[in-house]
Design a protein around this motif. Sequence first.
Motif, PDB file in Angstrom:
ATOM      1  N   VAL A  93       2.935 -13.338   3.661  1.00  0.00           N
ATOM      2  CA  VAL A  93       3.869 -12.090   4.260  1.00  0.00           C
ATOM      3  C   VAL A  93       3.226 -10.900   3.954  1.00  0.00           C
ATOM      4  N   MET A  94       2.117 -10.526   2.908  1.00  0.00           N
ATOM      5  CA  MET A  94       1.327  -9.619   2.803  1.00  0.00           C
ATOM      6  C   MET A  94       0.423  -9.478   3.570  1.00  0.00           C
ATOM      7  N   ASP A  95      -0.180 -10.618   4.351  1.00  0.00           N
ATOM      8  CA  ASP A  95      -1.378 -10.790   5.181  1.00  0.00           C
ATOM      9  C   ASP A  95      -0.741 -10.180   6.416  1.00  0.00           C
ATOM     10  N   ASP A  96       0.530 -10.404   6.738  1.00  0.00           N
ATOM     11  CA  ASP A  96       1.114 -10.053   7.911  1.00  0.00           C
ATOM     12  C   ASP A  96       1.254  -8.433   8.080  1.00  0.00           C
ATOM     13  N   PHE A  97       1.633  -7.889   6.822  1.00  0.00           N
ATOM     14  CA  PHE A  97       1.775  -6.394   6.570  1.00  0.00           C
ATOM     15  C   PHE A  97       0.400  -5.677   6.847  1.00  0.00           C
ATOM     16  N   THR A  98      -0.647  -6.349   6.246  1.00  0.00           N
ATOM     17  CA  THR A  98      -1.840  -5.877   6.323  1.00  0.00           C
ATOM     18  C   THR A  98      -2.334  -5.936   7.979  1.00  0.00           C
ATOM     19  N   ARG A  99      -2.426  -7.206   8.533  1.00  0.00           N
ATOM     20  CA  ARG A  99      -2.381  -7.239   9.859  1.00  0.00           C
ATOM     21  C   ARG A  99      -1.929  -6.290  10.836  1.00  0.00           C
ATOM     22  N   ILE A 100      -0.566  -6.038  10.556  1.00  0.00           N
ATOM     23  CA  ILE A 100       0.296  -5.008  11.564  1.00  0.00           C
ATOM     24  C   ILE A 100      -0.469  -3.641  11.188  1.00  0.00           C
ATOM     25  N   ASN A 101      -0.459  -3.375   9.934  1.00  0.00           N
ATOM     26  CA  ASN A 101      -1.268  -1.918   9.717  1.00  0.00           C
ATOM     27  C   ASN A 101      -2.210  -1.752  10.368  1.00  0.00           C
ATOM     28  N   ARG A 102      -3.312  -2.676  10.366  1.00  0.00           N
ATOM     29  CA  ARG A 102      -4.553  -2.598  11.189  1.00  0.00           C
ATOM     30  C   ARG A 102      -4.426  -2.443  12.643  1.00  0.00           C
ATOM     31  N   GLU A 103      -3.445  -3.144  13.221  1.00  0.00           N
ATOM     32  CA  GLU A 103      -3.485  -3.239  14.559  1.00  0.00           C
ATOM     33  C   GLU A 103      -2.771  -2.183  15.116  1.00  0.00           C
ATOM     34  N   THR A 104      -1.868  -1.708  14.485  1.00  0.00           N
ATOM     35  CA  THR A 104      -0.968  -0.692  15.125  1.00  0.00           C
ATOM     36  C   THR A 104      -0.957   0.825  14.457  1.00  0.00           C
ATOM     37  N   ASP A 105      -1.723   0.749  13.367  1.00  0.00           N
ATOM     38  CA  ASP A 105      -1.963   2.271  12.728  1.00  0.00           C
ATOM     39  C   ASP A 105      -0.416   2.560  12.224  1.00  0.00           C
ATOM     40  N   MET A 106       0.473   1.661  11.959  1.00  0.00           N
ATOM     41  CA  MET A 106       1.828   2.061  11.555  1.00  0.00           C
ATOM     42  C   MET A 106       1.650   2.054  10.000  1.00  0.00           C
ATOM     43  N   SER A 107       2.448   3.062   9.649  1.00  0.00           N
ATOM     44  CA  SER A 107       2.394   3.392   8.042  1.00  0.00           C
ATOM     45  C   SER A 107       3.361   2.586   7.525  1.00  0.00           C
ATOM     46  N   ILE A 108       2.833   1.838   6.229  1.00  0.00           N
ATOM     47  CA  ILE A 108       3.640   0.693   5.453  1.00  0.00           C
ATOM     48  C   ILE A 108       3.741   1.298   4.054  1.00  0.00           C
ATOM     49  N   ILE A 109       4.852   1.279   3.552  1.00  0.00           N
ATOM     50  CA  ILE A 109       5.203   1.689   2.264  1.00  0.00           C
ATOM     51  C   ILE A 109       5.985   0.556   1.549  1.00  0.00           C
ATOM     52  N   LEU A 110       5.611  -0.038   0.492  1.00  0.00           N
ATOM     53  CA  LEU A 110       6.085  -1.118  -0.186  1.00  0.00           C
ATOM     54  C   LEU A 110       6.492  -0.687  -1.739  1.00  0.00           C
ATOM     55  N   ASN A 111       7.667  -1.011  -1.891  1.00  0.00           N
ATOM     56  CA  ASN A 111       8.083  -0.837  -3.244  1.00  0.00           C
ATOM     57  C   ASN A 111       7.781  -2.465  -3.713  1.00  0.00           C
ATOM     58  N   ILE A 112       7.067  -2.660  -4.768  1.00  0.00           N
ATOM     59  CA  ILE A 112       6.730  -3.966  -5.296  1.00  0.00           C
ATOM     60  C   ILE A 112       6.487  -3.979  -6.774  1.00  0.00           C
ATOM     61  N   HIS A 113       6.919  -4.979  -7.297  1.00  0.00           N
ATOM     62  CA  HIS A 113       6.675  -5.464  -8.632  1.00  0.00           C
ATOM     63  C   HIS A 113       5.336  -6.255  -9.025  1.00  0.00           C
ATOM     64  N   HIS A 114       4.962  -6.979  -8.005  1.00  0.00           N
ATOM     65  CA  HIS A 114       3.631  -7.776  -8.138  1.00  0.00           C
ATOM     66  C   HIS A 114       2.507  -6.819  -8.182  1.00  0.00           C
ATOM     67  N   VAL A 115       2.027  -6.584  -9.169  1.00  0.00           N
ATOM     68  CA  VAL A 115       1.012  -5.354  -9.246  1.00  0.00           C
ATOM     69  C   VAL A 115      -0.386  -6.215  -8.597  1.00  0.00           C
ATOM     70  N   GLU A 116      -0.694  -7.483  -8.944  1.00  0.00           N
ATOM     71  CA  GLU A 116      -2.035  -7.887  -8.443  1.00  0.00           C
ATOM     72  C   GLU A 116      -1.974  -7.976  -6.886  1.00  0.00           C
ATOM     73  N   MET A 117      -0.757  -8.201  -6.547  1.00  0.00           N
ATOM     74  CA  MET A 117      -0.608  -7.984  -5.159  1.00  0.00           C
ATOM     75  C   MET A 117      -0.823  -6.616  -4.415  1.00  0.00           C
ATOM     76  N   ALA A 118      -0.225  -5.677  -5.143  1.00  0.00           N
ATOM     77  CA  ALA A 118      -0.297  -4.313  -4.724  1.00  0.00           C
ATOM     78  C   ALA A 118      -1.934  -3.810  -4.763  1.00  0.00           C
ATOM     79  N   LEU A 119      -2.334  -4.297  -5.675  1.00  0.00           N
ATOM     80  CA  LEU A 119      -3.962  -3.741  -5.900  1.00  0.00           C
ATOM     81  C   LEU A 119      -4.845  -4.333  -4.695  1.00  0.00           C
ATOM     82  N   GLU A 120      -4.393  -5.806  -4.466  1.00  0.00           N
ATOM     83  CA  GLU A 120      -5.292  -6.441  -3.395  1.00  0.00           C
ATOM     84  C   GLU A 120      -5.033  -5.954  -1.921  1.00  0.00           C
TER      85      GLU A 120
END
Length: 260
Positions: A184-211
Motif C-alpha cells: 500500500v505504501m508503494d502505491d502511495f509513492t507511485r501515485i505521488n511521483r506519477e501525478t505530483d499529488m500531495s500526500i499527507i499520512l498520519n502514521i504510527h509505523h515510524v520505520e515506514m514513515a522514514l522509508e
Amino acid sequence: MIEFINVGKTYPNNVRALDNINLKIEKGEFVAIIGLSGAGKSTLIRCINRMHDISEGELIVDGVKVDALKGKEIRTFRQRIGMIFQSFNLVTRISVLKNVLVSFVPELPFWRKVTGIFSKDQKIRALTALDKVGILDKAYVRVDQLSGGQQQRVALARTLAQQPDIILADEPIASLDPVTARQVMDDFTRINRETDMSIILNIHHVEMALEYAERIIGVREGRVVYDGKAEDVNQDVLDFIYNGKTGSPEPDGREEKYYV
C-alpha cells in the motif's frame, strides 16, 4: 499549497488538540505525521478538509481560506481532497467497481442519484483507478471477498477516481500485515511521483514513515515539535518527538526545527 497560520483547535470538552500550528506543505510533497496516540495527528489532517473546524488562526489551501467556507462551498472544496481511513469505509456487500463509483455520487444530477446510473466516463475513470492500484481484475468481485490489503487498495482507487489535488490518509496501514502495508505504501509513492499529488499520512509505523515519506512532521501534545527531511531523523529526533527529551537537538546541531 496548504498553510496553517497560528492554528489552534479546542474541543467542546475543553481538550486542547492543536496549539499554535504553523506549517506550509507544498504541492507534490509526500509528508508523514508521527507522534504518540492522542498527540493531535488525526485532528491536524482532518482540519485540512474541514472534517474538524479550527478554533483560531487561519488554514489556507491553494488560496482558499478553509475556515471561512460554508454549506455547498465546503462540499465542493472536499471534492478536491481525497480521504482514506484505517477502517476503509467500504460497502462490503457490493462490488469493488460500485464502491469506487460511489466517489462520483456528490456530482451526480438528482435523477442519476435515484437510479444509480453512472456515465461511461465515470465508469472509465473508476476502472482506470482500479488499474492504477493493481486490482482491475477484482472490479466485479464483492468487497467482502477481498483481503484487508485489497480493500485498502479499493479505498485508494475510490479516492483516485475523484482526481483530487491532495490525499489525506489517517492510519492507512494500521490494520495491515507488514507485507501488505508495504504494498500500500508503494502505491502511495507511485501515485505521488506519477501525478505530483500531495500526500499527507498520519502514521504510527515510524520505520515506514522514514522509508517512504520525504518530510516528517513530529507532533507532541498538539504542537509541531519537529519538521524536517526524513533522512535527517535519527534516534535523538525520535526521542524528542515521542518523549520530549532534548538530547542532541538535531543532526546538524541546529535547533530551529524544534519548538514547544
